[in-house]
Motif scaffolding. Structure first.
Motif, PDB file in Angstrom:
ATOM      1  N   TYR A  62     -27.174 -11.907   5.867  1.00  0.00           N
ATOM      2  CA  TYR A  62     -26.940 -10.513   6.189  1.00  0.00           C
ATOM      3  C   TYR A  62     -26.272  -9.717   5.060  1.00  0.00           C
ATOM      4  O   TYR A  62     -26.701  -8.629   4.706  1.00  0.00           O
ATOM      5  N   ARG A  63     -25.233 -10.301   4.458  1.00  0.00           N
ATOM      6  CA  ARG A  63     -24.534  -9.584   3.385  1.00  0.00           C
ATOM      7  C   ARG A  63     -25.429  -9.365   2.182  1.00  0.00           C
ATOM      8  O   ARG A  63     -25.445  -8.297   1.574  1.00  0.00           O
ATOM      9  N   SER A  64     -26.163 -10.413   1.889  1.00  0.00           N
ATOM     10  CA  SER A  64     -27.031 -10.333   0.727  1.00  0.00           C
ATOM     11  C   SER A  64     -28.147  -9.293   0.938  1.00  0.00           C
ATOM     12  O   SER A  64     -28.540  -8.574   0.023  1.00  0.00           O
ATOM     13  N   LEU A  65     -28.604  -9.185   2.193  1.00  0.00           N
ATOM     14  CA  LEU A  65     -29.612  -8.177   2.515  1.00  0.00           C
ATOM     15  C   LEU A  65     -29.026  -6.772   2.330  1.00  0.00           C
ATOM     16  O   LEU A  65     -29.656  -5.884   1.766  1.00  0.00           O
ATOM     17  N   THR A  66     -27.809  -6.588   2.795  1.00  0.00           N
ATOM     18  CA  THR A  66     -27.156  -5.290   2.667  1.00  0.00           C
ATOM     19  C   THR A  66     -27.090  -4.876   1.199  1.00  0.00           C
ATOM     20  O   THR A  66     -27.428  -3.747   0.848  1.00  0.00           O
ATOM     21  N   GLU A  67     -26.658  -5.792   0.365  1.00  0.00           N
ATOM     22  CA  GLU A  67     -26.566  -5.490  -1.067  1.00  0.00           C
ATOM     23  C   GLU A  67     -27.941  -5.104  -1.630  1.00  0.00           C
ATOM     24  O   GLU A  67     -28.068  -4.190  -2.425  1.00  0.00           O
ATOM     25  N   ALA A  68     -28.970  -5.834  -1.198  1.00  0.00           N
ATOM     26  CA  ALA A  68     -30.309  -5.593  -1.728  1.00  0.00           C
ATOM     27  C   ALA A  68     -30.862  -4.243  -1.258  1.00  0.00           C
ATOM     28  O   ALA A  68     -31.431  -3.486  -2.039  1.00  0.00           O
ATOM     29  N   LEU A  69     -30.654  -3.948   0.025  1.00  0.00           N
ATOM     30  CA  LEU A  69     -31.242  -2.718   0.574  1.00  0.00           C
ATOM     31  C   LEU A  69     -30.736  -1.467  -0.144  1.00  0.00           C
ATOM     32  O   LEU A  69     -31.453  -0.476  -0.267  1.00  0.00           O
ATOM     33  N   LYS A  70     -29.502  -1.537  -0.643  1.00  0.00           N
ATOM     34  CA  LYS A  70     -28.962  -0.392  -1.382  1.00  0.00           C
ATOM     35  C   LYS A  70     -29.834  -0.052  -2.581  1.00  0.00           C
ATOM     36  O   LYS A  70     -29.813   1.065  -3.076  1.00  0.00           O
ATOM     37  N   LYS A  71     -30.554  -1.041  -3.057  1.00  0.00           N
ATOM     38  CA  LYS A  71     -31.324  -0.829  -4.291  1.00  0.00           C
ATOM     39  C   LYS A  71     -32.803  -0.550  -4.042  1.00  0.00           C
ATOM     40  O   LYS A  71     -33.594  -0.520  -4.979  1.00  0.00           O
ATOM     41  N   PHE A  72     -33.180  -0.412  -2.784  1.00  0.00           N
ATOM     42  CA  PHE A  72     -34.585  -0.102  -2.467  1.00  0.00           C
ATOM     43  C   PHE A  72     -34.675   1.261  -1.767  1.00  0.00           C
ATOM     44  O   PHE A  72     -35.073   1.343  -0.606  1.00  0.00           O
ATOM     45  N   PRO A  73     -34.349   2.346  -2.465  1.00  0.00           N
ATOM     46  CA  PRO A  73     -34.297   3.639  -1.763  1.00  0.00           C
ATOM     47  C   PRO A  73     -35.665   4.138  -1.304  1.00  0.00           C
ATOM     48  O   PRO A  73     -35.752   5.023  -0.461  1.00  0.00           O
ATOM     49  N   LEU A  74     -36.753   3.582  -1.870  1.00  0.00           N
ATOM     50  CA  LEU A  74     -38.089   4.081  -1.520  1.00  0.00           C
ATOM     51  C   LEU A  74     -38.766   3.266  -0.425  1.00  0.00           C
ATOM     52  O   LEU A  74     -39.927   3.492  -0.107  1.00  0.00           O
ATOM     53  N   LEU A  75     -38.046   2.308   0.119  1.00  0.00           N
ATOM     54  CA  LEU A  75     -38.655   1.393   1.090  1.00  0.00           C
ATOM     55  C   LEU A  75     -39.290   2.135   2.266  1.00  0.00           C
ATOM     56  O   LEU A  75     -38.674   2.987   2.902  1.00  0.00           O
ATOM     57  N   GLU A  76     -40.559   1.807   2.531  1.00  0.00           N
ATOM     58  CA  GLU A  76     -41.277   2.455   3.633  1.00  0.00           C
ATOM     59  C   GLU A  76     -41.555   1.496   4.778  1.00  0.00           C
ATOM     60  O   GLU A  76     -41.807   1.893   5.900  1.00  0.00           O
ATOM     61  N   LYS A  77     -41.568   0.189   4.430  1.00  0.00           N
ATOM     62  CA  LYS A  77     -41.894  -0.775   5.473  1.00  0.00           C
ATOM     63  C   LYS A  77     -40.962  -1.981   5.361  1.00  0.00           C
ATOM     64  O   LYS A  77     -40.842  -2.579   4.288  1.00  0.00           O
ATOM     65  N   PHE A  78     -40.306  -2.299   6.438  1.00  0.00           N
ATOM     66  CA  PHE A  78     -39.412  -3.449   6.414  1.00  0.00           C
ATOM     67  C   PHE A  78     -39.755  -4.361   7.595  1.00  0.00           C
ATOM     68  O   PHE A  78     -39.821  -3.916   8.739  1.00  0.00           O
ATOM     69  N   SER A  79     -39.986  -5.621   7.300  1.00  0.00           N
ATOM     70  CA  SER A  79     -40.286  -6.587   8.360  1.00  0.00           C
ATOM     71  C   SER A  79     -39.263  -7.713   8.299  1.00  0.00           C
ATOM     72  O   SER A  79     -38.963  -8.221   7.227  1.00  0.00           O
ATOM     73  N   LEU A  80     -38.783  -8.096   9.457  1.00  0.00           N
ATOM     74  CA  LEU A  80     -37.801  -9.179   9.515  1.00  0.00           C
ATOM     75  C   LEU A  80     -38.194 -10.163  10.613  1.00  0.00           C
ATOM     76  O   LEU A  80     -38.411  -9.780  11.758  1.00  0.00           O
ATOM     77  N   TYR A  81     -38.297 -11.418  10.227  1.00  0.00           N
ATOM     78  CA  TYR A  81     -38.538 -12.487  11.182  1.00  0.00           C
ATOM     79  C   TYR A  81     -37.254 -13.295  11.256  1.00  0.00           C
ATOM     80  O   TYR A  81     -36.799 -13.828  10.251  1.00  0.00           O
ATOM     81  N   SER A  82     -36.673 -13.385  12.462  1.00  0.00           N
ATOM     82  CA  SER A  82     -35.419 -14.128  12.548  1.00  0.00           C
ATOM     83  C   SER A  82     -35.196 -14.614  13.971  1.00  0.00           C
ATOM     84  O   SER A  82     -35.844 -14.165  14.903  1.00  0.00           O
ATOM     85  N   TYR A  83     -34.230 -15.514  14.127  1.00  0.00           N
ATOM     86  CA  TYR A  83     -33.882 -15.989  15.459  1.00  0.00           C
ATOM     87  C   TYR A  83     -33.097 -14.937  16.224  1.00  0.00           C
ATOM     88  O   TYR A  83     -33.105 -14.882  17.438  1.00  0.00           O
ATOM     89  N   HIS A  84     -32.399 -14.119  15.454  1.00  0.00           N
ATOM     90  CA  HIS A  84     -31.497 -13.185  16.097  1.00  0.00           C
ATOM     91  C   HIS A  84     -31.468 -11.893  15.280  1.00  0.00           C
ATOM     92  O   HIS A  84     -31.245 -11.936  14.076  1.00  0.00           O
ATOM     93  N   ILE A  85     -31.738 -10.781  15.928  1.00  0.00           N
ATOM     94  CA  ILE A  85     -31.729  -9.514  15.193  1.00  0.00           C
ATOM     95  C   ILE A  85     -30.636  -8.624  15.775  1.00  0.00           C
ATOM     96  O   ILE A  85     -30.669  -8.257  16.952  1.00  0.00           O
TER      97      ILE A  85
END
Lengths: 146, 269
Positions: free
Chosen positions: B138-161
């Protein structure tokens, strides 16, 4: 719907007829039709008649949309020879038929995937033209990989 | 008509040679070759394709070959170091033009490092898919998302959202048009409904411009669904497959089909 027919001409000057509403699956042809009605013969200077016959067969398919994907896959599977597939891919590129192009390229990729270096060169008749400098550059770049 | 060889799917190399016309395949448009090479997979490119000849190496070095990368652990045995280096090379070659990345086995074999590597070099990224089997990411995702300002599509497969993940995405990805949240599970529990409804309410609060939403295997109820319908007026498609606590038999079903063109219902409705 009008059943207007178009004529396509292969590299070796053979003529193929196809109904316009089927032919416009090709973006290239669609644009030609839009521009000038494409009344005369459409020449395809890089496509031989064998390949064009396959493309016509593909464009004439009568598939329900939900079965189309499987059909395209089967269509290229049945023509599993690399030379045929490469010709088909080039024709699909020239005619801008994305689905066919993608499927043909995928099939070739699947076929050559497990080949060794020499087998790839042999299958595609490619000569190793790399200079010693290039060999060294590759070795340096991929040092970690060996 | 010229005669066509009908020999089906020959398997051996010898037959190829017999079949082979004298054409030099390097004369093929490079678009065709690039399209093929982009499909043989990173591992094969590095092992083989690139070493075939100069022309292929040039194709393999072109940034346009590397706009879409799927970071998945290949079936062949690879050391951790080699695996990471291989993907770093792919990211380097994209020269900042990466637009679509999938990272699987996240939190496994040091994939945190790879996500960060991608994030630091890919400000053009439009599509991100993460397949995560634990919650350490989760933390690492947060850090990464800050750097993708143009993101149009996000998909997440997980046990718990969680609600927090949804908030984070909402906070850093203002252009998001498509959101896909797949909960990977085989059994569903009533006690999770309140938590999932909170998550759904967060979607309604954060994504007013959203056009496509997939919530597969989610334990939210009609409360969550209503919040989504209220908060996301531009939704064109909504996928509710395997959402066992949604009830679309009454007015809610009517509202869904009126508001949304592409509606996929839970299996039994």
């Amino acid at each position: 719907m009008s059943k207007k027919t178009l004529t396509l001409m292969s590299k070796d000057k053979q003529l193929f007829n196809i109904e316009e509403h089927l032919a416009v699956q090709s973006v290239t042809i669609r644009n030609m039709v839009k521009e000038d009605g494409a009344s005369s013969v459409i020449p395809l200077p890089r496509v031989d008649s064998e390949t064009l016959a396959l493309v016509i067969e593909y464009l004439n398919r009568q598939q329900a949309p939900e079965e189309d994907e499987d059909y395209v896959k089967k269509f290229v599977d049945e023509r599993g020879e690399i030379p045929t597939l490469l010709e088909l891919a080039q024709a699909a590129l020239d005619l801008d038929i994305k689905k066919l192009m993608d499927a043909a390229c995928m099939k070739v990729a699947d076929l050559i995937k497990d080949f060794t270096l020499e087998e790839v060169r042999e299958a595609l008749r490619i000569e190793n033209d790399r200079t010693p400098e290039e060999e060294k550059a590759i070795r340096d770049e991929f040092q970690w990989a060996f | 008509m010229p005669s066509t060889s009908k020999s089906k799917r020959q398997k051996t190399k010898k037959q190829w040679q017999v079949m082979q016309p004298t054409r030099n395949w390097l004369e093929l448009p490079s678009d065709v070759m690039a399209s093929i090479l982009s499909r043989v997979g990173l591992h094969d490119i590095i092992e083989n394709a690139e070493k075939v000849c100069t022309a292929w190496r040039q194709i393999c070095k072109d940034p346009s070959m590397w706009r879409v990368i799927c970071i998945d652990y290949p079936c062949q045995y690879l050391s951790y170091e080699r695996f990471t280096n291989m993907y770093k090379l792919a990211v380097d070659r994209s020269q900042g033009q990466l637009i679509d990345v999938t990272i699987a086995h996240f939190g496994f074999f040091g994939d945190f490092e790879l996500l960060q590597y991608v994030a630091d070099r890919s400000s053009q990224l439009r599509c991100l898919t993460i397949i995560a089997y634990d919650s350490l990411w989760y933390r690492s995702l947060t850090e990464a998302l800050k750097k993708f300002p143009l993101l149009e599509k996000f998909s997440l497969y997980s046990y718990h959202i969680s609600k927090e993940v949804v908030e984070t995405v909402g906070c850093y990805c203002p252009l998001l048009k498509a959101f896909k949240l797949i909960t990977v599970r085989s059994s569903f529990y009533r006690e999770n409904v309140a938590r999932c409804d909170k998550m759904a309410i967060t979607i309604g609060e954060n994504f007013h411009e959203l056009e496509h939403l997939e919530l597969i295997g989610n334990e939210m109820s009609n409360i969550g669904l209503q919040a989504i319908l209220d908060g996301c007026p531009h939704l064109k498609s909504l996928d509710l497959e395997m959402c066992p606590f949604i009830d679309l038999k009454g007015d809610m079903g009517k509202r869904c089909s009126q508001q949304i063109k592409g509606l996929k219902l839970p299996d039994d409705q």
